[in-house]
Design a protein around this motif. Structure first.
Motif, short mmCIF file in Angstrom:
data_model
loop_
_atom_site.label_atom_id
_atom_site.label_comp_id
_atom_site.label_asym_id
_atom_site.label_seq_id
_atom_site.Cartn_x
_atom_site.Cartn_y
_atom_site.Cartn_z
N TYR A 93 67.74 -27.27 70.37
CA TYR A 93 67.94 -27.52 71.81
C TYR A 93 68.09 -26.20 72.53
O TYR A 93 68.83 -25.31 72.08
CB TYR A 93 69.20 -28.38 72.01
CG TYR A 93 69.56 -28.61 73.46
CD1 TYR A 93 68.75 -29.39 74.28
CD2 TYR A 93 70.71 -28.05 74.01
CE1 TYR A 93 69.07 -29.60 75.61
CE2 TYR A 93 71.04 -28.26 75.34
CZ TYR A 93 70.22 -29.04 76.14
OH TYR A 93 70.54 -29.24 77.45
N ASN B 253 64.02 -30.00 74.04
CA ASN B 253 64.63 -30.44 72.79
C ASN B 253 63.55 -30.93 71.84
O ASN B 253 62.56 -31.53 72.25
CB ASN B 253 65.62 -31.57 73.07
CG ASN B 253 66.19 -32.16 71.79
OD1 ASN B 253 67.18 -31.67 71.28
ND2 ASN B 253 65.58 -33.22 71.27
N ASP C 268 63.47 -32.71 67.69
CA ASP C 268 64.13 -33.02 66.42
C ASP C 268 63.18 -33.79 65.52
O ASP C 268 62.33 -34.56 65.97
CB ASP C 268 65.45 -33.79 66.63
CG ASP C 268 65.26 -35.15 67.27
OD1 ASP C 268 64.94 -36.10 66.54
OD2 ASP C 268 65.43 -35.26 68.49
N ALA D 144 67.05 -30.22 64.22
CA ALA D 144 67.13 -30.39 65.67
C ALA D 144 67.31 -29.03 66.32
O ALA D 144 68.06 -28.18 65.82
CB ALA D 144 68.30 -31.31 66.03
N GLY E 37 67.90 -36.23 69.64
CA GLY E 37 68.26 -35.12 70.51
C GLY E 37 67.90 -35.36 71.96
O GLY E 37 68.64 -34.96 72.87
N GLU F 93 70.67 -37.30 73.43
CA GLU F 93 71.94 -36.59 73.48
C GLU F 93 72.06 -35.76 74.76
O GLU F 93 73.14 -35.62 75.33
CB GLU F 93 72.09 -35.68 72.25
CG GLU F 93 72.31 -36.43 70.95
CD GLU F 93 72.38 -35.48 69.76
OE1 GLU F 93 72.27 -34.27 69.97
OE2 GLU F 93 72.52 -35.97 68.62
#
Length: 417
Positions: free
Chosen positions: A296, A268, A270, A294, A84, A87
């Motif tokens: 966010y 975040n 995860d 996860a 995450g 990302e």
């Protein structure tokens, strides 16, 4: 008769002999290109973002955003698992991650059936270095960029004791763009000539921090338990100022001063758990059961203030957006080998929830509350044949998606590779 002969022993010491060789930087595998970071001499003093410039098919734009085949729609994995923090925050994290902690970078431009078919250009898979023998090792990276940029630090440590292997990497960076100014002057001629003059300035800064951990424990020679944890946070802010005057016929027709203040904090987390069961009777045969969670959160605040207004119709406003997403993933994978054949098969369930609360305040108050769920059921099978000089790999993936909440939809995708 030659008499008595005396023989003495002697020893000659040879000089030290060095056998040197060079590993290829880039290797072509059956479905991916592999860049050997450890074979790059610059990996000792560079961060991962700088190494990315050398990886085939990967490039960086003027703002150091990563592109894969000039496409921004791709995914970055760490050790074959989605992360995450990469990302949502890839360039800041990779900028402070020492390249010496990375073993290799894989570029998968045609992802096999094992990976989700969610419409992206490919996968960049970062493989971290593992501690091979009992003991520990650590790496520290410090960097400073001028004039734009700022200080950054990254560190990693890996430890192995018997059946337990632990790897931890952490870092952070401060990014600052110095104040830039702009000027505009426009002279319009005609029956009603006017002059427009504008001047402005802009500055921005950001803070990023991350922590990742990879743990594995070998229960016995066929059972392996592993876990990955990634946590990251960042805060970006920007301030802009503009002054504008429109003059005509010797008087001020319109004017204002504008202050734009923007803040965007996000975080975040995860967590991934894996349990692998192998086979005593057959090497290369294994089942893997995985769970991933996860979460966010992203909040943005934008305040626009007008002062010194003259014949200017717009008023101050405040805009806020609170967005969030969480995901639960359950997956089972099976691998097996038959001479030169490799079989991969598995099933996966993804349960996603996304939400956004948006409000806008000016002369009136406007708000919007949005939520969306997405559940994906998938299964795949992949088969590969590898010979001495060539290989062939093919597979099929099926994904059934159910979308609910403020929008509803259902669809099925069959994706060959």
């Amino acid at each position: 008769d030659i008499g008595t002969l005396f023989i003495n022993s002697g020893a000659n010491h040879l000089k030290e002999v060095e056998v040197t060789g060079s590993k290829p930087l880039v290797k072509q595998e059956i479905d991916r290109l592999v860049y050997d970071v450890q074979a790059d001499p610059d990996s000792r003093s560079s961060n991962v973002l700088e190494i990315m410039r050398k990886v085939p098919f990967v490039s960086l734009d003027a703002e150091e955003n990563i592109l894969l085949k000039n496409n921004a729609s791709f995914k970055i994995f760490i050790n074959d698992k989605p992360s995450g923090m990469l990302e949502h925050n890839a360039k800041e994290v990779l900028r402070s991650m020492p390249a010496s902690t990375i073993e290799k970078i894989q570029v998968i431009t045609n992802p096999p059936a094992k990976y989700d078919a969610e419409g992206f250009a490919g996968i960049i898979n970062i493989i971290t270095s593992k501690q091979a023998a009992n003991g520990y090792k650590g790496t520290l990276n410090l960097n400073k960029n001028l004039p734009a940029g700022g200080p950054g630090a990254g560190a990693s440590i890996s430890f192995k004791a018997s059946k337990l292997v632990v790897s931890v990497f952490s870092g952070g960076s401060l990014f600052r763009t110095p104040t830039t100014t702009s000027f505009l002057f426009r002279n319009a001629t005609g029956s009603n000539p006017t002059t427009l003059s504008q001047q402005g300035s802009r500055r921005s800064k950001g803070r990023t921090g991350y922590l990742g951990a990879d743990l594995s424990y070998e229960i016995n020679n066929v059972q392996l338990l592993s876990a990955q944890v990634n946590v990251s946070a960042r805060k970006n802010s920007e301030f802009a100022f503009q002054q504008s005057e429109l003059n005509g016929a010797g008087e001020l027709l319109q004017g204002y001063q504008l202050q734009n203040d923007y803040n965007n904090p996000s975080n975040n987390v995860d967590l991934t758990l894996n349990y692998q069961v192998g086979s005593n009777a057959k090497k290369g045969k294994a089942f893997t059961f995985s769970y991933r969670y996860a979460n966010y959160e992203d909040n943005s605040h934008n305040t626009l203030k007008f002062t010194e207004r003259s014949n200017y119709p717009y008023s101050d406003f405040f805009q806020e957006n609170q967005a969030g997403a969480n995901e639960h993933t359950l997956q089972v994978d099976y691998i097996d080998k038959f001479n030169k054949w490799d079989l991969e098969s598995g099933a996966k369930t993804i349960l996603r929830n996304n939400s956004s609360y948006y409000n806008y305040t000016t002369t009136a108050y406007i708000s919007n509350d949005f939520s969306l769920s997405q559940n994906v059921l998938s299964a795949y099978t992949s088969l590969a044949f590898t010979n001495k000089n060539w290989g062939l790999k093919g597979g099929l993936r099926a994904e059934q998606t159910f979308v609910g909440g403020d929008a509803s939809q259902e669809y099925l995708h069959i994706v060959p590779s």
